[in-house]
Write an enzyme that holds these catalytic residues in place. Structure first.
Site, PDB file in Angstrom:
ATOM      1  N   HIS A 150       0.719  -1.131  -0.027  1.00 16.37           N
ATOM      2  CA  HIS A 150      -0.074  -0.180  -0.012  1.00 16.37           C
ATOM      3  C   HIS A 150       0.849   1.374   0.023  1.00 16.37           C
ATOM      4  O   HIS A 150       1.997   1.179   0.461  1.00 16.37           O
ATOM      5  CB  HIS A 150      -1.010  -0.025   1.046  1.00 16.37           C
ATOM      6  CG  HIS A 150      -1.937  -1.013   0.988  1.00 16.37           C
ATOM      7  ND1 HIS A 150      -2.974  -1.193   1.873  1.00 16.37           N
ATOM      8  CD2 HIS A 150      -2.415  -1.993   0.121  1.00 16.37           C
ATOM      9  CE1 HIS A 150      -4.007  -2.161   1.586  1.00 16.37           C
ATOM     10  NE2 HIS A 150      -3.350  -2.663   0.603  1.00 16.37           N
ATOM     11  N   GLU A 197       1.209   4.105   1.982  1.00 13.43           N
ATOM     12  CA  GLU A 197       1.968   4.314   3.092  1.00 13.43           C
ATOM     13  C   GLU A 197       2.974   3.440   3.416  1.00 13.43           C
ATOM     14  O   GLU A 197       4.162   3.763   3.674  1.00 13.43           O
ATOM     15  CB  GLU A 197       1.019   3.936   4.440  1.00 13.43           C
ATOM     16  CG  GLU A 197      -0.379   4.780   4.477  1.00 13.43           C
ATOM     17  CD  GLU A 197      -1.369   4.092   3.803  1.00 13.43           C
ATOM     18  OE1 GLU A 197      -2.784   4.402   4.366  1.00 13.43           O
ATOM     19  OE2 GLU A 197      -1.285   3.400   2.911  1.00 13.43           O
ATOM     20  N   CYS A 235      -2.365  -0.952   7.183  1.00 22.86           N
ATOM     21  CA  CYS A 235      -1.294   0.198   7.271  1.00 22.86           C
ATOM     22  C   CYS A 235      -1.334   0.975   8.604  1.00 22.86           C
ATOM     23  O   CYS A 235      -0.270   1.513   9.224  1.00 22.86           O
ATOM     24  CB  CYS A 235      -1.796   1.159   6.419  1.00 22.86           C
ATOM     25  SG  CYS A 235      -1.557   0.590   4.560  1.00 22.86           S
ATOM     26  N   ASP A 258     -19.019  -3.309 -36.909  1.00 21.57           N
ATOM     27  CA  ASP A 258     -17.517  -2.593 -36.759  1.00 21.57           C
ATOM     28  C   ASP A 258     -16.346  -3.651 -36.597  1.00 21.57           C
ATOM     29  O   ASP A 258     -15.318  -3.157 -36.854  1.00 21.57           O
ATOM     30  CB  ASP A 258     -17.561  -1.880 -35.518  1.00 21.57           C
ATOM     31  CG  ASP A 258     -18.528  -0.283 -35.674  1.00 21.57           C
ATOM     32  OD1 ASP A 258     -19.236  -0.511 -36.671  1.00 21.57           O
ATOM     33  OD2 ASP A 258     -18.696   0.255 -34.624  1.00 21.57           O
ATOM     34  N   ARG A 293      -4.566   0.694 -27.765  1.00 22.64           N
ATOM     35  CA  ARG A 293      -3.373   0.692 -28.672  1.00 22.64           C
ATOM     36  C   ARG A 293      -2.701   2.098 -28.751  1.00 22.64           C
ATOM     37  O   ARG A 293      -1.463   1.921 -29.163  1.00 22.64           O
ATOM     38  CB  ARG A 293      -4.087   0.344 -30.363  1.00 22.64           C
ATOM     39  CG  ARG A 293      -4.739  -0.760 -30.303  1.00 22.64           C
ATOM     40  CD  ARG A 293      -5.231  -1.115 -31.538  1.00 22.64           C
ATOM     41  NE  ARG A 293      -6.135  -0.274 -31.932  1.00 22.64           N
ATOM     42  CZ  ARG A 293      -7.471  -0.364 -31.824  1.00 22.64           C
ATOM     43  NH1 ARG A 293      -7.883  -1.304 -30.991  1.00 22.64           N
ATOM     44  NH2 ARG A 293      -8.527   0.512 -32.293  1.00 22.64           N
ATOM     45  N   GLY A 313     -23.608  -0.147 -28.613  1.00 21.18           N
ATOM     46  CA  GLY A 313     -24.102   0.948 -29.386  1.00 21.18           C
ATOM     47  C   GLY A 313     -25.570   1.571 -28.829  1.00 21.18           C
ATOM     48  O   GLY A 313     -25.704   1.213 -27.756  1.00 21.18           O
ATOM     49  N   SER A 318     -30.601   0.973 -22.908  1.00 18.35           N
ATOM     50  CA  SER A 318     -31.157  -0.088 -21.914  1.00 18.35           C
ATOM     51  C   SER A 318     -30.271   0.240 -20.579  1.00 18.35           C
ATOM     52  O   SER A 318     -31.249   0.220 -19.675  1.00 18.35           O
ATOM     53  CB  SER A 318     -30.578  -1.337 -22.442  1.00 18.35           C
ATOM     54  OG  SER A 318     -31.266  -1.598 -23.601  1.00 18.35           O
TER      55      SER A 318
END
Length: 356
Positions: free
Chosen positions: A50, A52, A85, A199, A206, A290, A296
């Site tokens: 973590h 700390e 911690c 598509d 990328r 899409g 929805s």
């Protein structure tokens, strides 16, 4: 000592872990002694030390004694993959702890433990900014569901594709690069079968360096599982999950990862899907398309944030952004609406429907 200055530095450090710490939060730490920063640290990746501890490990023995520790999130107080911690803070002899926001995990009681150990605690320094930084984590812990963002790329006359749905780049390269940045920050990217059919997207990161997200396809009947799909044949195919109905039958010859969900009117029950994703430690979801999918998620009240990229070009006719709604309705009912920023010739804005 200006607490806000050091908390802002903690936020900068924490942000370096974007895309790597999930489902853990983003945390940065600064240790100050005699008005001088003596150590900095942040949570680099899930399972690693973590923030700390990362900072303490850069100091010599007893060097932190009497110092002030700054951290954007309340220190953890229970043992998980790493020790608590709070134990290390007490052991190191820290005299004061300043943190930005409270940890929503009910198992964390860091502030109380530190005070009981005689350490001065100052809390809620820049809490709004600190909360926003960890909104994915906060939503996941508070609701048991991932944080959901939908991303829309539209023309200035509010279309997302030509009338026949054929693919085209609507936005400019700068906007598209930012989308790749977002992909690496979210645990998973989701599209519907229509986007896959039209598509054939890769949905990979990328144009920037970073981790590859899990790729999800909503296809209730498993109709589009094909060797022609990029996401089933590329080098990251093991990170692709097909979402189908719980009673869907098909031959899974590709050893494809599948999540079966409840359905209603032949559509995936999105709330059921989100619950199952959360159990897989997916705390954030980037919904790229899409229009039917966006609609929805919005209809079911499952969207926390909308990101809109608007190009100057016009189609005059085509596929509308939302089949049944006007995006302005959500802009008007937003909790927070970020100012429009220019991405070259494109405009970009964020609409927050929920805050955590």
């Amino acid at each position: 000592m200006d607490n806000q200055i050091y908390i802002k530095k903690c936020i900068e450090l924490a942000a370096k872990g974007k895309g790597f710490t999930s489902p853990n939060p983003l945390v940065g730490c600064v240790i100050v002694k005699n008005d001088k920063v003596i150590a900095e640290g942040y949570h680099h990746k899930f399972g690693d030390k973590h923030a700390e501890i990362d900072a303490f490990d850069k100091l010599k023995k007893k060097e932190a004694q009497g110092a002030t520790l700054f951290v954007n999130l309340e220190p953890c107080s229970f043992k998980g993959k790493t020790p608590a911690c709070t134990d290390r803070i007490i052991k190191e002899g820290i005299s004061k702890v300043v943190f930005g926001s409270h940890d929503p995990n009910p198992k964390v009681d860091g502030a109380k433990i530190l005070r009981n150990a005689g350490i001065e605690v100052i809390e809620n320094v820049l809490p709004t900014v600190c909360n926003r930084l960890n909104q994915f984590f906060f939503k996941w812990i508070a609701t048991g569901l991932p944080y959901v963002t939908i991303k829309i790329a539209q023309t200035s006359d509010h279309f997302v594709a030509y009338p026949d749905g054929s693919p085209t780049n609507i936005t400019n390269k700068k906007s598209r690069t930012h989308v790749h940045n977002m992909r690496r920050w979210y645990d998973a990217v989701l599209v519907g079968k229509g986007t896959v059919a039209n598509d054939n997207p890769a949905l990979t990161v990328r144009h920037v360096a970073g981790r590859q997200p899990v790729r999800l396809v909503l296809d209730s009947h498993g109709e589009l599982i094909s060797s022609s799909n990029k996401i089933l044949t590329d080098e990251y195919s093991n990170k692709t999950i097909w979402i189908v109905g719980e009673k869907t039958k098909f031959k899974n010859s590709k050893n494809l990862k599948i999540i079966r969900c409840k359905t209603s009117d032949n559509r995936i029950n999105l709330k059921d899907l989100l619950k199952k994703l959360a159990k897989k430690n997916i705390s954030s979801l980037f919904v790229e398309g899409g229009p039917q999918i966006w609609q929805s998620f919005l209809d079911q009240g499952l969207v926390d944030q909308i990101q809109i990229f608007t190009a100057k070009k016009k189609f005059k006719k085509g596929v509308p952004v939302l089949p049944k709604s006007n995006i302005k309705d959500f802009q008007n009912h937003s909790v927070v609406r970020d100012l429009v920023r220019n991405f070259g010739s494109d405009e970009f804005e964020k609409i927050y429907l929920n805050l955590y």
